[in-house]
Design a protein around this motif. Structure first.
Motif, PDB file in Angstrom:
ATOM      1  N   ASP A  12      95.001  36.986  14.949  1.00 40.73           N
ATOM      2  CA  ASP A  12      95.243  38.416  14.694  1.00 40.73           C
ATOM      3  C   ASP A  12      95.829  39.082  15.942  1.00 40.73           C
ATOM      4  O   ASP A  12      95.388  38.800  17.066  1.00 40.73           O
ATOM      5  CB  ASP A  12      93.932  39.139  14.356  1.00 40.73           C
TER       6      ASP A  12
ATOM      7  N   ALA B 278      95.306  44.797  13.423  1.00 36.15           N
ATOM      8  CA  ALA B 278      94.097  45.628  13.458  1.00 36.15           C
ATOM      9  C   ALA B 278      94.154  46.553  14.669  1.00 36.15           C
ATOM     10  O   ALA B 278      94.674  46.181  15.725  1.00 36.15           O
ATOM     11  CB  ALA B 278      92.859  44.748  13.522  1.00 36.15           C
TER      12      ALA B 278
ATOM     13  N   LEU C 161      86.513  45.261  11.421  1.00 33.66           N
ATOM     14  CA  LEU C 161      87.904  44.787  11.470  1.00 33.66           C
ATOM     15  C   LEU C 161      88.059  43.314  11.114  1.00 33.66           C
ATOM     16  O   LEU C 161      89.183  42.849  10.918  1.00 33.66           O
ATOM     17  CB  LEU C 161      88.490  45.051  12.870  1.00 33.66           C
TER      18      LEU C 161
ATOM     19  N   ARG D  54      92.514  48.321   8.182  1.00 34.95           N
ATOM     20  CA  ARG D  54      92.094  47.625   9.413  1.00 34.95           C
ATOM     21  C   ARG D  54      92.295  48.522  10.644  1.00 34.95           C
ATOM     22  O   ARG D  54      92.716  48.087  11.711  1.00 34.95           O
ATOM     23  CB  ARG D  54      92.799  46.275   9.556  1.00 34.95           C
TER      24      ARG D  54
END
Ligand SMILES: NC(=O)c1ccc[n+]([C@@H]2O[C@H](COP(=O)([O-])OP(=O)(O)OC[C@H]3O[C@@H](n4cnc5c(N)ncnc54)[C@H](OP(=O)(O)O)[C@@H]3O)[C@@H](O)[C@H]2O)c1
Length: 307
Positions: free
Chosen positions: A149, A213, A143, A235
């Protein structure tokens, strides 16, 4: 040698405490470890039931268990960086299933072990390797999780999930975890910024916006809904269902890697990675440990202790 072994596949009743097991062989690249603690994982139940018989050669009697923390007793002639007396932890998956960790002495390929993190007890260190490596390799390799993120972890309160939440936080991510309400506080304490109830309808409908992700540790509905949860399907990673590959994501099968174990140890000693032991059992009660893990409702890890 004293240990738990089974002579045929079946329920937890096939697990027998024995004191007549042969001492394991120590090959050139092998470290013989005296076990202090052996983590229990869902795969141990799968192996005992015979579900992995097509994947690995099995040799009875089988000692179950792939996770270990202990003290080096002897080393093979090609081993140069470990010595008797060293404290180690490791994920001891080999291509053959026979010499597991629920026994006094375990032969460990040197690439599968690393120095035990100083800040962890033997029980904590023995519970970390398989689940910690799975979380670490999925987040960093499959990932490529980094600063900022938004990462969704399905089944976040289990063995792998609790480590995944903490590792993703250490990588700088904003973590969303799914768990039943009884574990929401547990996940917030581990650094999850948001927690969702997996029984309250599709997760994609609970999210305020798609994430960057998705780490699927559950399969089933969680994975089927994943394309609606993430901005980019490449992802999505699953450790449960290889069907993720056909969706454009990545299936992850954890590998024993000394370098990654050392990284987990560094995180633990830096206070970034905590091990939550849900229950510790003495060796002779390994069958109860298997039954607890098989139930699928453990928060954190289950471990068997020998000393
Ligand atoms: N491919 C690989 O290399 C690899 C490596 C490691 C593990 N795995 C697989 O990964 C899976 C997870 O392993 P694990 O050791 O983390 O499991 P685990 O520790 O047994 O997971 C237990 C946790 O899952 C929660 N849970 C149950 N159903 C859930 C759902 N539908 N959504 C969210 N949470 C749920 C339970 O919470 P409640 O009790 O509150 O419901 C409990 O906290 C297993 O299938 C295992 O075989 C694969």
């Amino acid at each position: 040698m004293r240990g738990i072994a089974f002579d045929r596949f079946g329920g937890s009743d096939v697990l027998t405490l024995r004191d007549d097991l042969p001492e394991p062989p120590v090959g050139p690249d092998t470290v013989l470890v005296r076990t202090h603690a052996a983590g229990v994982n869902p795969v141990d139940v799968g192996i005992r039931e015979g579900n992995l018989a097509g994947l690995f050669p099995h040799h009875f009697p089988i000692v179950p268990g792939w996770d270990l923390a202990g003290t080096v007793e002897a080393v093979g002639p090609a081993v140069v960086d470990l010595a008797p007396g060293d404290e180690v932890f490791g994920y001891l998956r080999r291509d053959d299933v026979q010499w597991g960790t629920a026994a006094e002495l375990v032969p460990a390929p040197q690439r599968c072990v690393a120095p035990k993190p100083e800040s962890l007890s033997f029980a904590e260190a023995g519970a970390l390797p398989l689940a910690g490596l799975t979380a670490y390799q999925a987040l960093t390799e499959a990932l490529d999780v980094g600063e900022g993120d938004r990462v969704l972890v399905h089944r976040a309160a289990g063995g792998v999930g609790f480590f995944a939440v903490q590792i993703a936080v250490a990588l700088g991510a904003h973590v969303v975890g799914t768990a039943s309400p009884r574990s929401h506080g547990f996940l917030r304490d581990a650094g999850a910024a948001e927690v969702l109830d997996y029984s309250a309808g599709p997760v994609s409908e609970q999210l305020s916006a798609p994430v960057d992700a998705v780490l699927d540790l559950n399969g089933g509905d969680a994975l089927a809904d994943a394309p609606e949860q993430v901005r980019d399907v490449s992802r999505i990673a699953s450790v449960v269902d290889p069907a993720v590959n056909a969706m454009g994501g990545r299936y992850v099968f954890v590998r024993p890697e000394r370098h990654d174990l050392e990284e987990l140890g560094r995180m633990a000693d830096a206070g970034q990675l905590r091990v939550a032991i849900a229950r510790a059992f003495p060796l002779e009660r390994t069958a109860e440990a298997h039954d607890l893990v098989a139930g699928g409702h453990v928060r954190g890890k289950v471990v068997v202790t020998l000393r």
